[in-house]
Design an enzyme around this catalytic site. Structure first.
Site, PDB file in Angstrom:
ATOM      1  N   HIS A   1       9.702   7.661  13.771  1.00  0.00           N
ATOM      2  CA  HIS A   1       9.652   8.566  12.604  1.00  0.00           C
ATOM      3  C   HIS A   1      10.879   9.480  12.471  1.00  0.00           C
ATOM      4  O   HIS A   1      10.825  10.469  11.741  1.00  0.00           O
ATOM      5  CB  HIS A   1       8.399   9.459  12.646  1.00  0.00           C
TER       6      HIS A   1
ATOM      7  N   GLY B   1      10.215   2.853  10.415  1.00  0.00           N
ATOM      8  CA  GLY B   1       8.877   2.300  10.313  1.00  0.00           C
ATOM      9  C   GLY B   1       8.019   2.982   9.273  1.00  0.00           C
ATOM     10  O   GLY B   1       7.047   2.404   8.781  1.00  0.00           O
TER      11      GLY B   1
ATOM     12  N   HIS C   1       0.066  -0.266   5.539  1.00  0.00           N
ATOM     13  CA  HIS C   1      -0.254   1.168   5.608  1.00  0.00           C
ATOM     14  C   HIS C   1      -0.049   1.787   4.236  1.00  0.00           C
ATOM     15  O   HIS C   1       1.019   1.720   3.641  1.00  0.00           O
ATOM     16  CB  HIS C   1       0.666   1.816   6.632  1.00  0.00           C
TER      17      HIS C   1
ATOM     18  N   GLU D   1      -5.102   2.403   8.611  1.00  0.00           N
ATOM     19  CA  GLU D   1      -4.884   3.245   7.431  1.00  0.00           C
ATOM     20  C   GLU D   1      -4.283   2.460   6.262  1.00  0.00           C
ATOM     21  O   GLU D   1      -3.424   2.956   5.538  1.00  0.00           O
ATOM     22  CB  GLU D   1      -3.966   4.424   7.782  1.00  0.00           C
TER      23      GLU D   1
ATOM     24  N   GLU E   1      -6.857   8.011   2.310  1.00  0.00           N
ATOM     25  CA  GLU E   1      -6.198   9.165   2.911  1.00  0.00           C
ATOM     26  C   GLU E   1      -5.652  10.110   1.835  1.00  0.00           C
ATOM     27  O   GLU E   1      -5.113   9.673   0.819  1.00  0.00           O
ATOM     28  CB  GLU E   1      -5.067   8.697   3.823  1.00  0.00           C
TER      29      GLU E   1
ATOM     30  N   CYS F   1      -3.009  11.880   1.939  1.00  0.00           N
ATOM     31  CA  CYS F   1      -1.569  11.643   1.768  1.00  0.00           C
ATOM     32  C   CYS F   1      -1.306  10.438   0.878  1.00  0.00           C
ATOM     33  O   CYS F   1      -0.312  10.417   0.140  1.00  0.00           O
ATOM     34  CB  CYS F   1      -0.895  11.452   3.113  1.00  0.00           C
TER      35      CYS F   1
ATOM     36  N   CYS G   1      -0.688  15.864   8.503  1.00  0.00           N
ATOM     37  CA  CYS G   1       0.186  15.560   7.374  1.00  0.00           C
ATOM     38  C   CYS G   1      -0.473  15.919   6.047  1.00  0.00           C
ATOM     39  O   CYS G   1       0.220  16.299   5.091  1.00  0.00           O
ATOM     40  CB  CYS G   1       0.562  14.081   7.392  1.00  0.00           C
ATOM     41  N   CYS G   2      -1.793  15.820   5.959  1.00  0.00           N
ATOM     42  CA  CYS G   2      -2.480  15.994   4.679  1.00  0.00           C
ATOM     43  C   CYS G   2      -2.516  17.443   4.196  1.00  0.00           C
ATOM     44  O   CYS G   2      -2.237  17.699   3.022  1.00  0.00           O
ATOM     45  CB  CYS G   2      -3.890  15.416   4.760  1.00  0.00           C
TER      46      CYS G   2
END
Length: 629
Positions: free
Chosen positions: A136, A185, A246, A298, A314, A316, A397-398
């Site tokens: 990441h 990724g 994803h 996910e 999700e 996000c 993250c959300c």
């Protein structure tokens, strides 16, 4: 209208069918979104900052400067990105202080060559870019760059913007045409680089984004645990026919591809993303607008694999879907993209935060079979293991994604072109741009009446365009022009062209009433069920509204009876409540008489409001009275 673009723009394309309005041109003044934005600004932003300080994510930058990361770094490898998203939200949010000490700590942690990450590259850590599939690093740069762009546009270039530019220069030097040929990724940096190119006019940032888009799908990330499709690395973007893998990764990649296509004039690339969006909406999207039906990875499921009780959906992914829809709307001008954005905003983004702004859903199921448990207020929990909204997650993250979305929400309401101004989302608001000033009065979505009053206008004809939502199909929407002329308008776009004068009013009357919806028979998981929608709002049954302590699985509804809307925003439908009799074997003959329940009125509430009244069971798709064996 001919005008220069506002400087306070989250997305600022240099070409396209429509031009966005900036946060300095649109102000939400009341109603549904004003309330949520107020809670976001006064509660949620501080809540997120306090939690990141408590769990050590902001402290990682100071630890990096002081050489303590080997033993003291906290959070997942992508924790830096959530700090950046919070800073982006604070930049967009008028009147909220952006922590200068934190920006300075981030700048201090940056290496001389522009590299910046607290999880890699220091003593005791893995080397830089040693795990592009899962590390990441480029993803974190993307959120850093977006935060830097937000600071420059909303508040003027500061330390965060300078840090972001140094990081972007490092990426171009390391991953340029003659450098590392890999990709991240987790897509995200692509759209950030394009926005930085728009801000600075530097072509190299756009070129680098285009390189990342074209490199995707070459298999450079390997098969991995979930296969190449998980990373969208199984085929080039231009060849794909549907979003897969994803969900958040897929949607961020598509948004970046649209940005590159628009800036480079690449019609083939834009057409490829439109094709993927169309197929995904038709076959892989929940009624709420949610995307992603697999918990394990996910990800999107196969076509029509949309089980409501296993919906991952999700938050996000909802944010990313709105980002993609907005970019496609700007590029094409087609209202269908605003339709999906509206659905997702009201039924995914608005569902995640609790009414008090201090807890959030990570995933958004459409059917909760068991009453949840209230998480402790001072404990972070695994992301998908909360049965109710949680104050913080190990992967958060959300919450920060919701925070930045609500902060920039006014920018999604309206656009302009050479002919006039277009309204895409409806809220009580004021718009001032290019010699036009509008006052919009509405209680949407509770009420379908939208009054657009002209406060200032040029002395020449221009066109006011209003989106007629797709959900109004089969009903009648009305448009009343300033002269009192009244005409029926169909889903799509309604226009009024004239020389407007101060005081002129155009009124849109949308048929906001509850109606039954069915489903494509190929969605196996919801055959024999029906759902209710009122305007853009999806409704659900919640156990706290049922008599005698029943759970929602005891409910069966009668879609032959019209649902009745109530003044408090709830809807009452006819149906039965009663659990089927227990059997020693749960598969009776098909023609066995159904078990009769108690005939009654069943209260449904907006889906976005569920779980605000304590633990409950919940269901969107409700079995019909003739579906029980």
């Amino acid at each position: 209208m001919n005008k220069e673009l506002s400087t306070v723009l989250p997305v600022a394309p240099t070409r396209g069918r429509l031009r966005p309005l900036g946060l300095d041109e649109v102000r939400i003044t009341g109603g549904f979104w004003a309330g949520r934005r107020h809670v976001n600004a006064t509660v949620s932003l501080d809540h997120c900052r306090d939690w990141m300080e408590r769990v050590g994510w902001t402290g990682n930058f100071r630890a990096a400067v002081e050489g303590r990361t080997q033993h003291e770094r906290r959070g997942r490898e992508f924790a830096d990105s959530d700090v950046y998203k919070l800073l982006e939200a604070m930049s967009w949010e008028t009147g909220h202080d952006v922590d200068p000490a934190l920006s300075e700590a981030i700048a201090a942690a940056q290496e001389p060559d522009g590299y910046l990450n607290t999880a890699y590259g220091r003593p005791g850590q893995q080397p830089r870019y040693s795990d592009l599939a899962w590390g990441h690093e480029l993803y974190c740069y993307g959120h850093l760059i977006q935060a830097g762009v937000a600071q420059a546009r909303a508040r003027g270039e500061g330390e965060l913007t300078k840090t972001a530019r140094r990081a972007a220069d490092h990426v171009c030097a390391r991953f340029g045409a003659r450098g590392n040929q890999g990709v991240c990724g987790h897509p995200e940096i692509e759209t950030a680089l394009v926005e930085l190119a728009r801000l600075t006019g530097e072509q190299r940032y756009l070129d680098q984004a285009a390189l990342f888009i074209d490199r995707r799908g070459q298999g450079t990330l390997g098969d991995g645990e979930f296969g190449r499709a998980y990373h969208q690395d199984d085929m080039p973007v231009r060849k794909a026919s549907v979003l897969r893998g994803h969900a958040v990764r897929a949607l961020y990649l598509a948004a970046g591809a649209v940005d590159v296509a628009v800036e480079t004039g690449d019609e083939d690339l834009l057409a490829a993303v439109v094709r993927q969006w169309e197929t995904t909406v038709a076959r892989r999207t929940y009624l709420t607008g949610g995307m992603g039906s697999h918990h394990r990875d996910e990800s999107f499921g196969d076509d029509f694999v949309l089980p409501p009780d296993r919906a991952y959906s999700e938050t996000c992914a909802g944010v990313a879907s709105v980002m993609l829809s907005w970019r496609l709307l700007l590029a094409t001008g087609e209202p269908r993209f605003a339709d999906l954005a509206e659905r997702t905003l009201f039924n995914v983004v608005a569902t995640s935060p609790a009414e008090d702004g201090r807890s959030f859903f990570y995933s958004n199921t459409l059917h909760r079979r068991r009453r949840g448990t209230v998480p402790a207020a001072d404990v972070q929990i695994p992301r998908a293991e909360s049965s109710l909204r949680a104050p913080w997650f190990a992967v958060s993250c959300c919450p920060t994604n919701v925070a930045r979305t609500l902060a920039l929400l006014p920018g999604y309401l309206a656009t302009t072109d050479d002919h006039g101004l277009q309204l895409h989302q409806y809220a009580d608001a004021e718009i001032t741009t290019g010699g036009i000033a509008l006052r919009i009065r509405t209680d949407y979505p509770s009420d379908g009446r939208v009054t657009v009053r002209v406060a200032r206008s040029p002395d020449h004809p221009w066109t006011l365009s209003l989106r007629i939502p797709a959900w109004a199909e089969g009903a009648t929407a009305w448009l009343v022009d300033p002269d009192g002329g009244r005409r029926a308008v169909a889903p799509g776009t309604a226009e009024v062209t004239r020389v407007f004068r101060p005081g002129d009013e155009t009124v849109l009357e949308l048929p906001v009433r509850p109606r039954w919806l069915g489903a494509d028979p190929r969605v196996d998981a919801i055959r024999g069920t029906a759902a209710v929608q009122r305007g853009p709002l999806v409704y659900c049954a919640e156990s706290v509204d049922l008599p005698h302590g029943h759970e929602v699985d005891a409910v069966r509804v009668d879609p032959s009876a019209r649902p009745e809307g109530r003044a408090d925003g709830s809807v009452v439908v006819a149906g039965e409540i009663g659990a089927p009799a227990d059997r020693p074997w749960p598969y009776p003959p098909y023609d066995a008489p159904p078990t009769a329940g108690d005939r009654t009125g069943i209260v449904l509430v907006p889906y976005h409001s569920w779980a605000n009244r304590g633990p409950s069971t919940m269901r969107v798709w409700l079995p019909t009275v003739d579906s029980a064996p």
